[in-house]
Design an enzyme around this catalytic site. Structure first.
Site, PDB file in Angstrom:
ATOM      1  N   SER A 291     -23.984  51.455 -25.416  1.00 40.99           N
ATOM      2  CA  SER A 291     -24.321  50.665 -24.225  1.00 40.99           C
ATOM      3  C   SER A 291     -25.687  51.060 -23.699  1.00 40.99           C
ATOM      4  O   SER A 291     -26.058  52.226 -23.703  1.00 40.99           O
ATOM      5  CB  SER A 291     -23.277  50.876 -23.124  1.00 40.99           C
ATOM      6  OG  SER A 291     -23.639  50.157 -21.955  1.00 40.99           O
TER       7      SER A 291
ATOM      8  N   LYS B  56     -15.586  50.966 -25.056  1.00 39.08           N
ATOM      9  CA  LYS B  56     -16.759  50.102 -24.854  1.00 39.08           C
ATOM     10  C   LYS B  56     -16.327  48.724 -24.362  1.00 39.08           C
ATOM     11  O   LYS B  56     -16.991  48.115 -23.519  1.00 39.08           O
ATOM     12  CB  LYS B  56     -17.559  49.976 -26.156  1.00 39.08           C
ATOM     13  CG  LYS B  56     -18.764  49.037 -26.083  1.00 39.08           C
ATOM     14  CD  LYS B  56     -19.720  49.428 -24.967  1.00 39.08           C
ATOM     15  CE  LYS B  56     -21.087  48.789 -25.077  1.00 39.08           C
ATOM     16  NZ  LYS B  56     -21.166  47.383 -25.376  1.00 39.08           N
TER      17      LYS B  56
ATOM     18  N   HIS C 142     -15.545  49.108 -20.743  1.00 39.37           N
ATOM     19  CA  HIS C 142     -16.858  49.244 -20.089  1.00 39.37           C
ATOM     20  C   HIS C 142     -17.448  47.860 -19.829  1.00 39.37           C
ATOM     21  O   HIS C 142     -17.904  47.554 -18.723  1.00 39.37           O
ATOM     22  CB  HIS C 142     -17.790  50.070 -20.978  1.00 39.37           C
ATOM     23  CG  HIS C 142     -19.245  49.973 -20.630  1.00 39.37           C
ATOM     24  ND1 HIS C 142     -20.013  48.866 -20.937  1.00 39.37           N
ATOM     25  CD2 HIS C 142     -20.084  50.846 -20.025  1.00 39.37           C
ATOM     26  CE1 HIS C 142     -21.250  49.053 -20.523  1.00 39.37           C
ATOM     27  NE2 HIS C 142     -21.316  50.249 -19.972  1.00 39.37           N
ATOM     28  N   ASN C 143     -17.413  47.002 -20.842  1.00 38.79           N
ATOM     29  CA  ASN C 143     -17.978  45.670 -20.688  1.00 38.79           C
ATOM     30  C   ASN C 143     -17.168  44.827 -19.715  1.00 38.79           C
ATOM     31  O   ASN C 143     -17.718  43.989 -18.994  1.00 38.79           O
ATOM     32  CB  ASN C 143     -18.064  44.969 -22.049  1.00 38.79           C
ATOM     33  CG  ASN C 143     -19.195  45.495 -22.896  1.00 38.79           C
ATOM     34  OD1 ASN C 143     -19.709  46.586 -22.660  1.00 38.79           O
ATOM     35  ND2 ASN C 143     -19.587  44.747 -23.896  1.00 38.79           N
TER      36      ASN C 143
ATOM     37  N   GLU D 111     -18.244  45.733 -16.411  1.00 39.03           N
ATOM     38  CA  GLU D 111     -19.565  45.105 -16.250  1.00 39.03           C
ATOM     39  C   GLU D 111     -19.419  43.650 -15.796  1.00 39.03           C
ATOM     40  O   GLU D 111     -20.163  43.180 -14.920  1.00 39.03           O
ATOM     41  CB  GLU D 111     -20.303  45.187 -17.586  1.00 39.03           C
ATOM     42  CG  GLU D 111     -21.694  44.627 -17.636  1.00 39.03           C
ATOM     43  CD  GLU D 111     -22.255  44.712 -19.045  1.00 39.03           C
ATOM     44  OE1 GLU D 111     -22.728  43.670 -19.544  1.00 39.03           O
ATOM     45  OE2 GLU D 111     -22.186  45.801 -19.658  1.00 39.03           O
TER      46      GLU D 111
END
Length: 479
Positions: free
Chosen positions: A132, A187, A190-191, A194
Site C-alpha cells: 500500500s 490488504k 485496509h482497502n 480506505e
C-alpha cells in the site's frame, strides 16, 4: 545484502507500481533483475532508471529466472486475476523447488490460498503480499503486508522488504501477517477502511458546501486545519490538495469538472462480501461500497432529480454544522477502523491465522493510504489488551466517542433535514448505538421467524431452545 553478482531478487511487471518498487529496491543497493512481457517497456525503464542502482533486465522469462541465484525470489506486480495466473503459469516451468514466488498485486485472498496450495505441491514457496502507498509509496517506502510461508520469508525476503518499506520511529512498516492468504486479506481490509474513509471525507465536503455554504477554497482550508488535529491523515491531507486545485481549462475548482461517478476495482466489495460470510457487521465500509455503486447511476440520478421531491439544501451558513462535522468525522472514522479490525480478528479465527492486530496498526502508520495519527492509539489499545473484542471498548476510543457523540448526532439529524445523504456517517452512528445497547429489538425478529418458519428461539430466563405451536393453541414447547 547479496552482492551484485549474486542477485536473488527479480521483478516482473513494470507498470507504475512495479517500476517504482524496482527502483526502490535498487536505491537500497539491492540488486534487482527486471522483466516485462512487453520488452519495449523494460528497455524504456532501463534507459530511464538503469543508472539509479544495481538494476539489470532480461527479455525472456527463462533468461530472467536464469539470471537469479538460488533460492530465487521472484516478484510479480501485474493486475490481479487472470493476469496473475498467466504470469505464474509462464514462470512455473523455469523455477525449482525452494524458489520463492511473490504476488504483490491486489489479489483476492481466496485466489492466493489456491495458488499457495498449487505451488506447494511442487515445493515452491508462494507469498501473497499486500503493498500500500500508491506510486509514491512504492518508490519512497510503502506499507508491506506479507503472507505465506514464514521460514522462506524470514530467510530470503524479510531483509529486502524491511529495507524498502516506509520507516516510522525507526521501525519498518512491514511485518509478517500470517499463513497462505493472510497478507492479501489484511490488504483487502485496509482497502475497505480506505473506502469508508474516503466516503466520510466526501460526505463532509458535501455538507460543508451544500449545508454550510462554504465555497471550495474555504473547504480546502477547513481540511488543512483538520489535518493539524486528531484527524491528521494522508487522506485528509490530499483531500485538501484536491479541493485547492483549479482546473487549467475552465478556471473552476477541479472537483467541479470531475464527473461525480466513483469507480472501484473490487477490494471494497470483497471486504463487504467477506464480512457477510463471517457475520461481521461491517456497516460503514459496506455503505461506502454502495455509495460508489449509487454514484455510478449518473443518468438515473439526473432523471430522478426532476421527479423525486425532497429538501433543497441552500447552504445557509450553518456554522454549528461546520463545527460539529470535525467531531462527527473523527467518531465515524473510529467506527470504520473498529469494524475493520473486528473483521480481521474474525477472519484470523476462521482461517487459523495468527494475525497480530497491534502490528497491523503499527505498519499502517507510514507509507499506506490510510495512515493516520490515531493508529498509534490503536497499537496501544491492542498492546494493553490483545484480546480486545472491539476498538470502541478501549478507554481512549470509548472516551473519544463519548465526547463526540452529541455533535455526531446533530450532524446526522441535520443532514436528514437538509436532504443531504450521509450513508457512512449515519450507519456509523447506528452501529455505535446498536453495539452499546444490552437489549435490542431482535427478540421480535426471532418471534416472527418462529411463527412463519418454526425457526425456534432462546429465552432470557432459562437455558434451552423453544418454539411456540402457533398453528394450534399457541403453547410453547422445547425444541
Amino acid at each position: 545484502m547479496n552482492s551484485a553478482s549474486e542477485s536473488h531478487f527479480g521483478l516482473t511487471g513494470l507498470a507504475t507500481m512495479g517500476a517504482n518498487l524496482a527502483r526502490n529496491v535498487a536505491h537500497h543497493e539491492i540488486p534487482v533483475v527486471v522483466h516485462n512481457r512487453t520488452v519495449s517497456r523494460m528497455e524504456r525503464f532501463l534507459a530511464e532508471h538503469g543508472s539509479e542502482g544495481p538494476i539489470s533486465g532480461q527479455e525472456s522469462v527463462e533468461e530472467w529466472v536464469g539470471a537469479l541465484a538460488r533460492p530465487r525470489v521472484l516478484m510479480s506486480m501485474v493486475q490481479a486475476g487472470p493476469a496473475t495466473d498467466a504470469v505464474i503459469e509462464e514462470i512455473s516451468p523455469h523455477i525449482d523447488r525452494g524458489d520463492i514466488l511473490i504476488d504483490g498485486g491486489n489479489a483476492n485472498f481466496r485466489d492466493t490460498q489456491r495458488r499457495h496450495a498449487t505451488l506447494a505441491e511442487r515445493g515452491v514457496h508462494f507469498l501473497g503480499v499486500g503493498v500500500s502507498g500508491g506510486e509514491e509509496g512504492a518508490l519512497n517506502g510503502p506499507s508491506i503486508m506479507p503472507g505465506g510461508d514464514r521460514e522462506p520469508y524470514d530467510a530470503a525476503v524479510r531483509e529486502i522488504f524491511e529495507a524498502i518499506a516506509a520507516q516510522v520511529d525507526g521501525a519498518p512498516c512491514c511485518t509478517y501477517v500470517g499463513a497462505d492468504g493472510a497478507g492479501h486479506y489484511v490488504k483487502m481490509v485496509h482497502n475497505g477502511i480506505e473506502y469508508a474513509d474516503m466516503q466520510l471525507i466526501a460526505e463532509s465536503y458535501d455538507l460543508l458546501r451544500h449545508g454550510v455554504g462554504l465555497d471550495v477554497p474555504e473547504i480546502a482550508e477547513r481540511f488543512r486545519t483538520w489535518n493539524g488535529s486528531e484527524l491528521e491523515s494522508f487522506l485528509i491531507e490530499i483531500a485538501a490538495r484536491v479541493l485547492a486545485k483549479t482546473d487549467d481549462a475552465t478556471g473552476q475548482p477541479l472537483v467541479d469538472v470531475i464527473l461525480d461517478a466513483a469507480e472501484q476495482k473490487g477490494t471494497g466489495r470483497w471486504t463487504a462480501q467477506n464480512a457477510l460470510e463471517l457475520g461481521v457487521p461491517l456497516t460503514g465500509i459496506t455503505e461506502a461500497v454502495f455509495a460508489r455503486a449509487l454514484s455510478a447511476l449518473k443518468s438515473e440520478r439526473e432523471r430522478a432529480s426532476g421527479v423525486l421531491r425532497g429538501p433543497s439544501p441552500d447552504g445557509n451558513g450553518d456554522e454549528t454544522l461546520a463545527g460539529d462535522l470535525e467531531h462527527a468525522l473523527y467518531a465515524s472514522k473510529i467506527v470504520s477502523y473498529a469494524q475493520g479490525f473486528a473483521q480481521m480478528a474474525a477472519a484470523a479465527h476462521e482461517e487459523d491465522w495468527n494475525i497480530d492486530l497491534g502490528s497491523m496498526a503499527t505498519i499502517w502508520r507510514g507509507g499506506c493510504i490510510i495512515r493516520a495519527r490515531f493508529l498509534d492509539r490503536i497499537r496501544e489499545a491492542y498492546e494493553q489488551d490483545p484480546a480486545l473484542p472491539n476498538l470502541m471498548l478501549a478507554e481512549f476510543f470509548a472516551q473519544a466517542l463519548e465526547e463526540a457523540q452529541d455533535p455526531w448526532r446533530r450532524v446526522v439529524a441535520r443532514a436528514a433535514e437538509l436532504g443531504i445523504p450521509t450513508p457512512a456517517f449515519s450507519s456509523s452512528l447506528a452501529y455505535y448505538d446498536g453495539y452499546r445497547r444490552a437489549h435490542g429489538p431482535a427478540s421480535l425478529i426471532q418471534g416472527l421467524r418462529d411463527l412463519f418458519g418454526a425457526h425456534t428461539y432462546k429465552r432470557v430466563d432459562r437455558a434451552g431452545t423453544f418454539h411456540v405451536v402457533w398453528g394450534e393453541d399457541g403453547h410453547e414447547v422445547e425444541a
